[in-house]
Design a protein around this motif. Structure first.
Motif, PDB file in Angstrom:
ATOM      1  N   GLN B 185      -4.949   0.723   0.957  1.00  0.00           N
ATOM      2  CA  GLN B 185      -5.674  -0.478   1.360  1.00  0.00           C
ATOM      3  C   GLN B 185      -4.730  -1.613   1.707  1.00  0.00           C
ATOM      4  OE1 GLN B 185      -7.905  -2.141  -2.004  1.00  0.00           O
ATOM      5  NE2 GLN B 185      -6.896  -0.687  -3.354  1.00  0.00           N
ATOM      6  N   ALA B 186      -5.232  -2.528   2.523  1.00  0.00           N
ATOM      7  CA  ALA B 186      -4.493  -3.748   2.845  1.00  0.00           C
ATOM      8  C   ALA B 186      -5.503  -4.879   2.829  1.00  0.00           C
ATOM      9  CB  ALA B 186      -3.839  -3.630   4.210  1.00  0.00           C
ATOM     10  N   SER B 187      -5.068  -6.062   2.400  1.00  0.00           N
ATOM     11  CA  SER B 187      -6.052  -7.131   2.260  1.00  0.00           C
ATOM     12  C   SER B 187      -5.487  -8.498   2.589  1.00  0.00           C
ATOM     13  CB  SER B 187      -6.618  -7.123   0.844  1.00  0.00           C
ATOM     14  OG  SER B 187      -5.584  -7.373  -0.074  1.00  0.00           O
ATOM     15  N   LEU B 188      -6.407  -9.443   2.621  1.00  0.00           N
ATOM     16  CA  LEU B 188      -6.109 -10.809   3.025  1.00  0.00           C
ATOM     17  C   LEU B 188      -6.965 -11.715   2.148  1.00  0.00           C
ATOM     18  CD1 LEU B 188      -5.142 -12.649   5.548  1.00  0.00           C
ATOM     19  CD2 LEU B 188      -7.420 -12.229   6.435  1.00  0.00           C
ATOM     20  N   GLN B 363      22.693  -4.613   2.789  1.00  0.00           N
ATOM     21  CA  GLN B 363      22.874  -3.263   3.332  1.00  0.00           C
ATOM     22  C   GLN B 363      21.609  -2.429   3.110  1.00  0.00           C
ATOM     23  OE1 GLN B 363      25.268  -1.962   5.326  1.00  0.00           O
ATOM     24  NE2 GLN B 363      25.789  -4.144   5.363  1.00  0.00           N
ATOM     25  N   GLU B 364      21.137  -2.431   1.833  1.00  0.00           N
ATOM     26  CA  GLU B 364      19.887  -1.737   1.535  1.00  0.00           C
ATOM     27  C   GLU B 364      19.083  -2.592   0.568  1.00  0.00           C
ATOM     28  OE1 GLU B 364      20.056   2.141  -0.255  1.00  0.00           O
ATOM     29  OE2 GLU B 364      17.875   2.304  -0.058  1.00  0.00           O
ATOM     30  N   GLY B 365      17.874  -2.921   0.957  1.00  0.00           N
ATOM     31  CA  GLY B 365      17.061  -3.779   0.097  1.00  0.00           C
ATOM     32  C   GLY B 365      15.589  -3.623   0.411  1.00  0.00           C
ATOM     33  N   VAL B 366      14.801  -4.560  -0.135  1.00  0.00           N
ATOM     34  CA  VAL B 366      13.351  -4.493   0.011  1.00  0.00           C
ATOM     35  C   VAL B 366      12.831  -5.854   0.466  1.00  0.00           C
ATOM     36  CG1 VAL B 366      11.189  -4.296  -1.287  1.00  0.00           C
ATOM     37  CG2 VAL B 366      13.012  -2.641  -1.691  1.00  0.00           C
ATOM     38  N   TYR B 367      12.018  -5.869   1.518  1.00  0.00           N
ATOM     39  CA  TYR B 367      11.353  -7.092   1.961  1.00  0.00           C
ATOM     40  C   TYR B 367       9.897  -6.989   1.514  1.00  0.00           C
ATOM     41  CZ  TYR B 367       9.535 -10.730   5.110  1.00  0.00           C
ATOM     42  OH  TYR B 367       8.926 -11.846   5.637  1.00  0.00           O
ATOM     43  N   ALA B 368       9.487  -7.906   0.616  1.00  0.00           N
ATOM     44  CA  ALA B 368       8.165  -7.803  -0.004  1.00  0.00           C
ATOM     45  C   ALA B 368       7.312  -8.998   0.397  1.00  0.00           C
ATOM     46  CB  ALA B 368       8.309  -7.737  -1.518  1.00  0.00           C
ATOM     47  N   LYS B 369       6.114  -8.703   0.905  1.00  0.00           N
ATOM     48  CA  LYS B 369       5.211  -9.744   1.394  1.00  0.00           C
ATOM     49  C   LYS B 369       3.847  -9.625   0.724  1.00  0.00           C
ATOM     50  CE  LYS B 369       4.962 -10.736   5.803  1.00  0.00           C
ATOM     51  NZ  LYS B 369       4.750 -10.572   7.259  1.00  0.00           N
ATOM     52  N   ASN B 370       3.135 -10.728   0.688  1.00  0.00           N
ATOM     53  CA  ASN B 370       1.728 -10.742   0.260  1.00  0.00           C
ATOM     54  C   ASN B 370       1.544 -10.209  -1.156  1.00  0.00           C
ATOM     55  OD1 ASN B 370       0.631 -11.875   2.543  1.00  0.00           O
ATOM     56  ND2 ASN B 370       0.739  -9.925   3.617  1.00  0.00           N
ATOM     57  N   TRP B 371       0.436 -10.572  -1.762  1.00  0.00           N
ATOM     58  CA  TRP B 371       0.296 -10.243  -3.175  1.00  0.00           C
ATOM     59  C   TRP B 371      -0.930  -9.392  -3.465  1.00  0.00           C
ATOM     60  CZ3 TRP B 371      -4.115 -12.235  -5.587  1.00  0.00           C
ATOM     61  CH2 TRP B 371      -4.819 -13.177  -4.823  1.00  0.00           C
ATOM     62  N   TYR B 372      -0.784  -8.557  -4.454  1.00  0.00           N
ATOM     63  CA  TYR B 372      -1.910  -7.909  -5.130  1.00  0.00           C
ATOM     64  C   TYR B 372      -2.258  -8.724  -6.370  1.00  0.00           C
ATOM     65  CZ  TYR B 372      -2.989  -3.257  -3.239  1.00  0.00           C
ATOM     66  OH  TYR B 372      -3.450  -2.211  -2.501  1.00  0.00           O
ATOM     67  N   GLY B 373      -1.186  -9.245  -7.016  1.00  0.00           N
ATOM     68  CA  GLY B 373      -1.431 -10.005  -8.233  1.00  0.00           C
ATOM     69  C   GLY B 373      -0.132 -10.272  -8.937  1.00  0.00           C
ATOM     70  N   GLY B 374      -0.243 -10.860 -10.105  1.00  0.00           N
ATOM     71  CA  GLY B 374       0.938 -11.120 -10.903  1.00  0.00           C
ATOM     72  C   GLY B 374       0.499 -11.440 -12.308  1.00  0.00           C
ATOM     73  N   ALA B 385       3.525  -6.600  -4.686  1.00  0.00           N
ATOM     74  CA  ALA B 385       3.539  -6.874  -3.252  1.00  0.00           C
ATOM     75  C   ALA B 385       2.638  -5.890  -2.545  1.00  0.00           C
ATOM     76  CB  ALA B 385       4.959  -6.736  -2.726  1.00  0.00           C
ATOM     77  N   ALA B 386       1.843  -6.403  -1.611  1.00  0.00           N
ATOM     78  CA  ALA B 386       0.903  -5.553  -0.900  1.00  0.00           C
ATOM     79  C   ALA B 386       1.517  -5.023   0.392  1.00  0.00           C
ATOM     80  CB  ALA B 386      -0.364  -6.340  -0.594  1.00  0.00           C
ATOM     81  N   GLU B 387       2.580  -5.676   0.865  1.00  0.00           N
ATOM     82  CA  GLU B 387       3.173  -5.295   2.160  1.00  0.00           C
ATOM     83  C   GLU B 387       4.680  -5.246   1.957  1.00  0.00           C
ATOM     84  OE1 GLU B 387       2.029  -8.002   5.244  1.00  0.00           O
ATOM     85  OE2 GLU B 387       3.193  -6.955   6.777  1.00  0.00           O
ATOM     86  N   ARG B 401       5.045   1.961   0.759  1.00  0.00           N
ATOM     87  CA  ARG B 401       3.830   1.742  -0.041  1.00  0.00           C
ATOM     88  C   ARG B 401       3.968   0.463  -0.872  1.00  0.00           C
ATOM     89  NH1 ARG B 401       1.166   6.925  -0.717  1.00  0.00           N
ATOM     90  NH2 ARG B 401       0.906   7.579   1.429  1.00  0.00           N
ATOM     91  N   PRO B 402       2.828  -0.140  -1.297  1.00  0.00           N
ATOM     92  CA  PRO B 402       2.893  -1.328  -2.155  1.00  0.00           C
ATOM     93  C   PRO B 402       3.707  -1.069  -3.428  1.00  0.00           C
ATOM     94  CG  PRO B 402       0.650  -0.978  -1.402  1.00  0.00           C
ATOM     95  CD  PRO B 402       1.448   0.229  -0.968  1.00  0.00           C
ATOM     96  N   VAL B 403       4.363  -2.093  -3.943  1.00  0.00           N
ATOM     97  CA  VAL B 403       5.173  -1.921  -5.155  1.00  0.00           C
ATOM     98  C   VAL B 403       4.870  -3.023  -6.172  1.00  0.00           C
ATOM     99  CG1 VAL B 403       7.129  -0.810  -3.999  1.00  0.00           C
ATOM    100  CG2 VAL B 403       7.108  -3.311  -4.274  1.00  0.00           C
ATOM    101  N   VAL B 404       5.153  -2.705  -7.436  1.00  0.00           N
ATOM    102  CA  VAL B 404       5.132  -3.714  -8.492  1.00  0.00           C
ATOM    103  C   VAL B 404       6.583  -4.098  -8.762  1.00  0.00           C
ATOM    104  CG1 VAL B 404       4.462  -4.231 -10.862  1.00  0.00           C
ATOM    105  CG2 VAL B 404       3.061  -2.687  -9.494  1.00  0.00           C
ATOM    106  N   LEU B 405       6.855  -5.399  -8.837  1.00  0.00           N
ATOM    107  CA  LEU B 405       8.199  -5.879  -9.140  1.00  0.00           C
ATOM    108  C   LEU B 405       8.154  -6.522 -10.515  1.00  0.00           C
ATOM    109  CD1 LEU B 405       7.431  -7.079  -5.931  1.00  0.00           C
ATOM    110  CD2 LEU B 405       9.886  -6.732  -5.924  1.00  0.00           C
TER     111      LEU B 405
END
Lengths: 443, 458
Positions: B185-188, B363-374, B385-387, B401-405
């Protein structure tokens, strides 16, 4: 209420009035002492109508607003969903006792003493622990009438004890706690003190968390924080009808380990989530969701059942009096035959997860969970060696519950009676750990 | 005039008879409209009304609180709150002094959502829903819209009498894609203080979430581990809120000696370029207000200045007990609850880097956008992050896929090594504390870069 129903019948083919009155008295402890006494009275009156075949809905908190309530429901019915149900004409409910008059007669002093006793007992063990908590007694009165002559009325008593402790050493924070709830009064919460003391003992040492694919035991609380949300959505008939439950097309299939049994049971006497009928007047019954790993059934309310061409399972629930939706009452996971000691002894290197933080804030619809291990322990050569920190676990229930090593033979209630479960021992789960442990004083 | 106004004399009389050290009465009325689609089904359309209130008293350092929907017998309810407070109290009442305020605060209205016909709201949702459902691999959608008008009267035994009105609008949209038993899923989520325009003209964004949900089905999961992570303004705002905002709420601190030691003003939490502010006086945001729910004038509060803890959020009680100034941050979700210390509009101040510069040496990393929650436990926090995209050789690469940080407050703020120049405030969130959720707040930040951030995955 009868006035609302008769006014509504003039404007609509079908009408249903649902009302809840509640009185709650929480006694609140902060920083080890009594801080606040509350009395919370609330009332909600909800009206659902079917007008020209469409559903209209409104609610109010005021008894004397019948006309406005009816006209708002009629206004929105113009745009509402097509009704796919018939309101139940019966007024027969299941015989499920949920009211004990003793709860009402619990005295404030008794509740205060109960909280003080637990706090004193735990702080005798760990004097630096800072405790917060609440002891609540409550009474709910639920009434339901509909235009087909259906009627349901019942009262429910509730008693809840919640206690939490925080132990801070430098910047390390340890959170312990437990809770109990029942439709009977709770006069003795000694077991909560024992549970907190046990957590404090197990967490005394901090161990370096292992990382990688490891065996994990979820305690009953761990089961609640990791698995409850994905299971609750997967068996929701509305989600199934929408075609987005991963289980939707798998009725009868072996999806979980054969040792896994799951049912939803609103009929257990004096359990906080039990009720003689659901919020639409459909009698409660026990619903087997998973039998020996096979998916058996889903949860339905009237409208969802109508859409899906099946019958309501008595699972219609209203959140804050809103429109009914399918929802579990009390999920019950079948027990296994392993003792706690046997499960721990079996692990050479692994983890015990007791509390996960943030586990539901991901794609639960797809079965995902993942979070920081707020309270968990490292197991080495069959023994708990200490608490882990800066550690997270993530997984998917459709992989994790597919293969279970063992389920505990003892079960307990969690989360205010939403879940009854044993510990679940899983063969492998992804465990991640932060390399940069905090070590300085930082001041 | 409404029914609340008929109660003025009774409020005054109840306060005049007060025997407690302090007494306040807060009455509230609200009207809410909701529409919710699930797929093609307009599952919920409703108009509801609510009225209720509470009396809160302090005596000998403890509180009594009585909430109700039946608006009669206000005096008895106030008396009960006072009796409860005296029954619980064993110490001395302490509340930071404030001057009594008599004021009327009108709602912020730009394009008034409550004045728009249901038909028009439904039409807008229909347009969005058609877009969502026509994207490839989309199985279903969820669209939720609500607007509410809330009017509150606050009066205290110290002579304050404040009327406030506020209009809140929310839109949430989710696209749900499925292939076999795989569901993504993806949301706004968009909100506004009194302006319907905020939820209009979102057709392009709606289309993007529809497309992304479908793409997620074939996206790989991240591999669990520590990464250099760049957060977009939305997620960095959630990070500021969870990682630090909650710990600056003084009710977690004021009576706990160890927490007070940890949160000593002057302690360094981050590097020199880190500034975090909570400001309810910013005009027209969802977390904006003129007075809090204790009648205290709202004040902008700097929490972190150049990496150092310089301030915190207060109720009258926490301010008095810590010997600090009031900030006007005691907020209640509604009349069912007493006010507790909450954030308003929390943000990380912008610095100088562009997004390209933040990404350049990764060099190698993660770009995390938008939220599911915190969520936070104070020391530890998680935000999801949702995106999510992989960063490879300084460039944003494939979708994951979405991730928890997750992080540790005492490490992670120091690991912010660069702050962007593009501050943006996110209006779509709601904050939960205790049982009080969702409270309208806004969070914001420019893009930020975090070293050694623990990312969950497979």
């Amino acid at each position: 209420m009868e006035r609302i129903l008769s006014l509504a019948k003039k404007k609509a083919e079908e009408a249903e009035v649902f009302s809840v009155s509640a009185e709650e008295t929480p006694v609140i402890f902060e920083t080890n002492r009594l801080k606040q006494l509350q009395t919370r009275e609330s009332q909600i009156i909800a009206l659902r109508i079917v007008r020209k075949g469409r559903i209209g809905f409104s609610l109010t908190t005021q008894r004397d607003e019948a006309a406005a309530l009816v006209s708002r429901a009629a206004e929105v019915a113009e745009f509402g969903a097509e009704s796919r149900f018939e309101l139940p004409a019966t007024n027969s409910s299941a015989n499920v006792p949920v009211y004990d008059p003793q709860v009402e007669s619990m005295r404030l002093e008794q509740m205060v003493e109960l909280g003080e006793a637990v706090i004193q007992q735990v702080r005798q063990h760990t004097p630096d622990l800072v405790c917060d908590g609440s002891i609540t007694r409550g009474l709910l009165s639920i009434h339901l009438w509909n235009s087909r002559g259906g009627e349901a009325t019942y009262r429910k008593s509730l008693c809840q004890v919640v206690l939490n402790g925080t132990l801070i050493r430098d910047t390390d924070m340890l959170f312990v706690g437990d809770s109990d709830s029942s439709c009977h009064p709770i006069y003795d919460a000694t077991w909560i003190a024992h549970s907190m003391i046990e957590q404090l003992d197990l967490a005394r040492n901090i161990a370096t968390a292992p990382a990688g694919e490891l065996p994990v035991i979820f305690t009953p609380r761990g089961v609640a924080s990791a698995f409850y949300a994905p299971l609750a959505v997967a068996f929701n008939g509305r989600i199934v009808w929408q075609g987005v439950s991963p289980l939707g097309k798998r009725r009868g299939e072996l999806v979980f380990d054969q040792k896994f049994h799951l049912q939803d049971d609103a009929t257990l006497p004096f359990c906080p989530r039990s009720r003689p009928c659901d919020d639409e007047g459909v009698p409660s019954r026990r619903i087997v969701l998973v039998d020996q790993g096979r998916v058996q059934d889903f949860l339905y309310d009237l409208q969802t059942a109508g859409l899906a061409g099946t019958r309501s399972t008595g699972s219609g629930s209203r959140v804050n009096g809103g429109l009914p939706m399918p929802s579990p009452s009390a999920l019950v996971i079948g027990e296994g035959n392993a003792s706690w000691e046997e499960m721990v002894k079996d692990i050479k290197l692994g983890l015990i997860v007791d509390q996960l933080m943030g586990a539901e804030q991901t794609n639960v619809l797809g079965g995902e969970f993942g979070g920081n291990v707020l309270l968990g322990y490292k197991v080495e050569n069959g023994e708990v060696v200490g608490r882990v920190k800066d550690t997270m676990v993530s997984g998917n229930i459709y992989q994790i519950l597919r293969e279970i090593v063992a389920l505990g033979k003892e079960r307990r209630w969690i989360a205010g009676g939403m879940l009854h479960t044993p510990a679940i021992y899983c063969p492998r789960l992804t465990v991640g750990r932060s390399q940069s442990h905090y070590s300085g004083t930082g001041k | 005039m409404s029914r609340l106004d008929d109660l003025r004399d009774e409020i005054t009389e109840a306060l005049r008879r007060n025997q407690a050290d302090y007494l306040e009465i807060r009455l509230e009325e609200s009207q809410t409209s909701r529409l919710q689609y699930r797929g093609k089904e307009l599952e919920n359309i409703s108009k509801t009304a609510s009225m209720g209130g509470n009396a809160r008293a302090m005596a000998k350092g403890a509180w009594g609180f009585v909430s109700f929907n039946q608006m009669d017998h206000l005096r008895e309810k106030a008396d009960l709150a006072a009796r409860q407070a005296s029954l619980a109290g064993k110490e001395t009442s302490q509340l930071a002094p404030v001057s009594p305020v008599v004021d009327v605060v009108p709602p912020v209205i730009k394009k008034d959502p409550t004045a728009i016909p249901l038909q028009e709201k439904k039409q807008l949702l229909d347009e969005y829903n058609d877009i969502l459902l026509s994207q490839p691999r989309i199985q279903t959608s969820i669209l939720f819209y609500s607007d509410s008008y809330k009017r509150t009267i606050f009066a205290s035994s110290e002579g304050s009498f404040i009327e406030r009105s506020k209009i809140d609008v929310m839109l949430r949209a989710a696209a749900i894609a499925r292939e076999g038993s795989e569901v993504q899923q993806a949301s706004l989520s968009i909100g506004s203080n009194g302006d319907f325009r905020a939820v209009e003209n979102l057709h392009q964004q709606i289309k993007e979430i529809g497309q992304r949900a479908g793409e997620l089905l074939s996206a790989p999961p991240a591999k669990s581990g520590e990464y250099t992570v760049v957060l977009d303004p939305v997620l960095a705002g959630v990070f500021a809120h969870e990682a630090f905002g909650h710990l600056s709420e003084s009710d977690f601190v004021y009576e706990d000696q160890r927490m007070r030691e940890i949160m000593t003003l002057g302690r360094r939490f981050g590097s020199k370029h880190l500034n975090i502010v909570d400001d309810p006086t910013l005009p027209g945001l969802r977390g904006s207000y003129k007075y809090d729910d204790e009648g205290v004038p709202a004040a902008s509060t700097c929490l972190i200045r150049e990496g150092v803890l310089v301030g915190r959020l207060h109720s009258r009680e926490t301010a008095a007990k810590m010997g600090e100034k009031t900030t006007g941050h005691a907020r209640a979700l509604d009349y069912h609850f007493p006010p507790i210390v909450r954030m308003s509009n929390t943000f990380i101040e912008p610095s100088s880097f562009s997004l390209e510069e933040l990404l350049a040496d990764i060099q190698e990393g993660v770009y995390a956008k938008n939220w599911y929650g915190g969520t936070t436990s104070m020391e530890m926090f998680t935000f999801s992050a949702a995106e999510v995209y992989r960063i490879r050789e300084g460039k944003i690469a494939e979708l994951l896929r979405p991730v928890v940080l997750t992080g540790n407050l005492f490490v992670t703020l120091e690991n912010i090594d660069a702050i962007g120049n593009d501050l943006d405030m996110n209006q779509g969130g709601g904050c939960g504390k205790g049982m009080q959720v969702p409270l309208p707040v806004s969070n914001g930040s420019p893009h930020i870069r975090l070293r050694h951030c623990l990312v969950g995955g497979r």
